[in-house]
Design an enzyme around this catalytic site. Structure first.
Site, PDB file in Angstrom:
ATOM      1  CG  ASP A 247      -2.106   0.865   1.144  1.00  0.00           C
ATOM      2  OD1 ASP A 247      -2.139   1.695   0.215  1.00  0.00           O
ATOM      3  OD2 ASP A 247      -3.011   0.719   1.969  1.00  0.00           O
ATOM      4  CG  HIS A 341      -7.971   0.276  -5.485  1.00  0.00           C
ATOM      5  ND1 HIS A 341      -9.063   1.001  -5.090  1.00  0.00           N
ATOM      6  CD2 HIS A 341      -6.921   0.738  -4.756  1.00  0.00           C
ATOM      7  CE1 HIS A 341      -8.700   1.862  -4.142  1.00  0.00           C
ATOM      8  NE2 HIS A 341      -7.413   1.718  -3.925  1.00  0.00           N
TER       9      HIS A 341
END
Lengths: 433, 433
Positions: A247, A341
């Site tokens: 992330d 995403h």
């Protein structure tokens, strides 16, 4: 406004500095180095490795004691052009807290509170006790990279009679179709972000600031979060979230030429009191982990558009390789699915919208049916939410493959003023402007 | 039963071992050293610093990556005479979890579960993925001192038809007048203690074990805790709790001649399947911090009987100086008050009763009135609760100066079998005995 960063704040951490702090004979070690690299080299701005200042606090080692390692002695600076807690590396422990001003506190009371809080934050970040009534919970520990960051919510300006000074950027965020927001855990007049690499140091700061609030403000909501511990990983570039994903790969880097423009309100910005400041969007994003973990690894990778193991785009390369959005597989399908995403959140797919994400994971136990109450305390930073969080979230809301596995449960938007100069308190330019 | 500890488990950590793990040129550093000292040198039994085994896991550093610091590479051993998580240094992050066996699981199902859990715990503690369905949440991190410990509660023996094997030591604890116990967060058929120096490693383990439980057991309660981060303090001998006190000074030390006798069930103990095991008493002890913090420092020190700054007895000396129970001040009063917590809990005041306390602090946010929901996840270890927790708590219940500032909100008592030999699973001697 002059750059108020002390000269050493922008310098690179060096073994010399570490040795000067008392770590005689100890290599500052991979932990120290890796943390500095998290946001790129320039991300160390405002962070002093092995600061001598730590020795002024009650963490000073007595004769014969084991010296602090870099975990304890790492210190971020309270004073500077920007508030701390924005470009510093993610800390292992975090608290997010919102307060509402009490009826009758008004502008003078708010100013006095910000003065108290700023003085306390400066002491805490230096590893010093808050005063004779210090709880001693942080005693023996160094600053442990503690950062304390203050923000003002929409209601702050009503309560202090400063409506005219309220930035339009604080207009309420639009509703998103996936939102399931709990008002009791959203917004608030004042917001405080606390981060540290030691949980007791963070808790100590939280209690000290709560005590400082006194009768002027009451706690509205509070959330606890965490990130990887310094030194636990050999992959300092990557942070992982509770879905197991790498992330933050595409986060703007302080070394990017447009970093300041994207993240901070310029010196000639509007309103003037926000110069050097930033806007924080805070979302408690629950991860539906039971559903997520039922997906196969390839299915998860198609949702994200990146390989789970190393964060590389499905179009190939390594974590930092640019994603090939047009690449097709043998069947003619896009290798990075159209609703992946990582495709949807790319700045070049959002009119250049970009934000600096600096989250904490959270885990508040389990529901009675065994479902984990866990996910991300998403915190993102931008010069303008309408060119950061809002357009990206709008796009995600329309067809992101990840959205079915997330539930936004709380939301806040806060104006975070620029850093205080020595002798100044955070928000002084607003409250005494 | 032979001592099943591998030969390296009892050896002292050495720079050589650390270097062999890939930390070329890096001093293992004060963090590594200080952690080892927490429970005394012999407390390192079962813990391998910079274990080469870590490199077998998915934490193996790729070429060019920053090597793990000791935080990531520290590894505790799953196999041994005792289960891990008892004598190892306190970890920065902890999860306590209780499960109840599902109706119909019975003895075979419980045996299969303990076999699955043991296999998973062994992999996790080595820093290895659990299998192809691993969530990747711990990927990139080393073992990070992960320990996983399993215990059986009173109900376990009913559900598995093993009532005759239930130790009398598992008879329910007596009621104490200060108890405010929540049954939903107390007891349970199975108990799991997870500790690690990285929060994602700990969460990863928690989810893996929850998944392993499958339909055989359902989660009953779960609590999160924390301790000081490795390297955050220059005072490795001292842990502090959220009242700011030095905590654990009088803990039995593995180097004490009677340590094993106090903490572990002997090889010829009763029942035989508990040889090498221990009994864990778990209490969620809320600290009434708002009340506590209203006391002056001298008042707090009289409650405890020790100086807050360094843990030294009020009768003088340093943290480790023996307390002078008879010493009087100028006015003839006892210097260590008669109801001081440290006086009442002394083993020589309790017929030699002693236990190894190994707690985590907890903080689950705030009540709506701003009161912190915080305190201690008290975990103590003893060969016999009737010669450990029970007599000490009875005495505290009758007149401890600290009790007004504490509230016991949950309680559990668990039989923790001895460690599994290679090829064996935890509890096998009970379940297949």
């Amino acid at each position: 406004m002059p750059d108020q960063s002390p000269p050493e704040a922008a310098s690179q951490p060096s073994p010399t500095a570490a040795t000067a702090s008392g770590e005689a004979g100890a290599d500052p070690g991979p932990a120290g180095v890796s943390r500095r690299r998290l946001l790129g080299t320039a991300g160390a701005a405002g962070l002093v490795l092995g600061a001598a200042g730590g020795a002024a606090g009650y963490a000073a080692a007595p004769a014969g004691a084991t010296p602090l390692s870099s975990v304890g002695s790492d210190r971020a600076m309270f004073h500077g052009k920007h508030q701390p807690g924005i470009t510093e590396p993610l800390q292992a422990r975090g608290h997010l807290v919102a307060f509402d001003l009490a009826a009758g506190t008004g502008r003078p009371g708010a100013a006095a509170l910000m003065r108290r809080w700023s003085a306390t934050a400066e002491r805490l970040m230096a590893g010093e006790p808050t005063g004779h009534d210090d709880t001693d919970v942080a005693r023996d520990a160094g600053p442990s990279s503690l950062t304390i960051t203050f923000g003002f919510g929409h209601g702050f300006f009503d309560r202090t009679g400063l409506r005219k000074q309220r930035p339009t950027a604080l207009d309420p965020l639009p509703d998103f179709s996936g939102d399931r927001l709990d008002p009791a855990r959203s917004n608030g007049d004042l917001w405080v972000q606390i981060g540290a690499d030691d949980a007791l140091v963070a808790f100590h700061a939280l209690r000290a600031l709560q005590k400082d609030a006194g009768g002027a403000a009451r706690l509205r909501w509070q959330m606890n979060g965490f990130n990887r511990a310094p030194g636990a990983t050999a992959h300092p570039m990557t942070a992982r979230n509770l879905m197991g994903q790498v992330d933050g790969t595409r986060n703007p880097k302080p070394s990017d030429t447009d970093f300041d423009r994207r993240v901070f309100v310029p010196a000639q910005g509007d309103p003037a009191w926000m110069a050097g400041g930033s806007y924080a969007v805070v979302r408690r994003i629950r991860m539906l982990l039971d559903d997520w973990e039922k997906l196969s690894r390839p299915a998860q990778e198609n949702v994200i558009g990146r390989r789970k193991a190393d964060g590389a785009p499905l179009s190939g390369g390594t974590e930092t390789t640019a994603m090939d959005l047009e690449k097709t597989g043998p069947g003619g399908d896009l290798v990075v699915p159209i609703n992946a995403h990582a495709r949807i959140t790319r700045p070049d797919q959002n009119g250049g919208a970009a934000m600096l994400r600096r989250p904490f994971s959270y885990h508040d136990g389990f529901d009675t049916d065994g479902t984990p109450d866990a996910g991300l305390l998403f915190v993102c930073w931008q010069a303008d939410p309408l060119r950061g969080f809002v357009p990206v979230q709008r796009k995600l809301d329309r067809g992101d493959a990840l959205s079915p596995f997330l539930r936004h449960e709380a939301s806040g938007l806060f104006a975070v003023p620029g850093g205080a100069a020595p002798g100044e308190y955070v928000g002084q330019r607003l409250l005494e402007g």
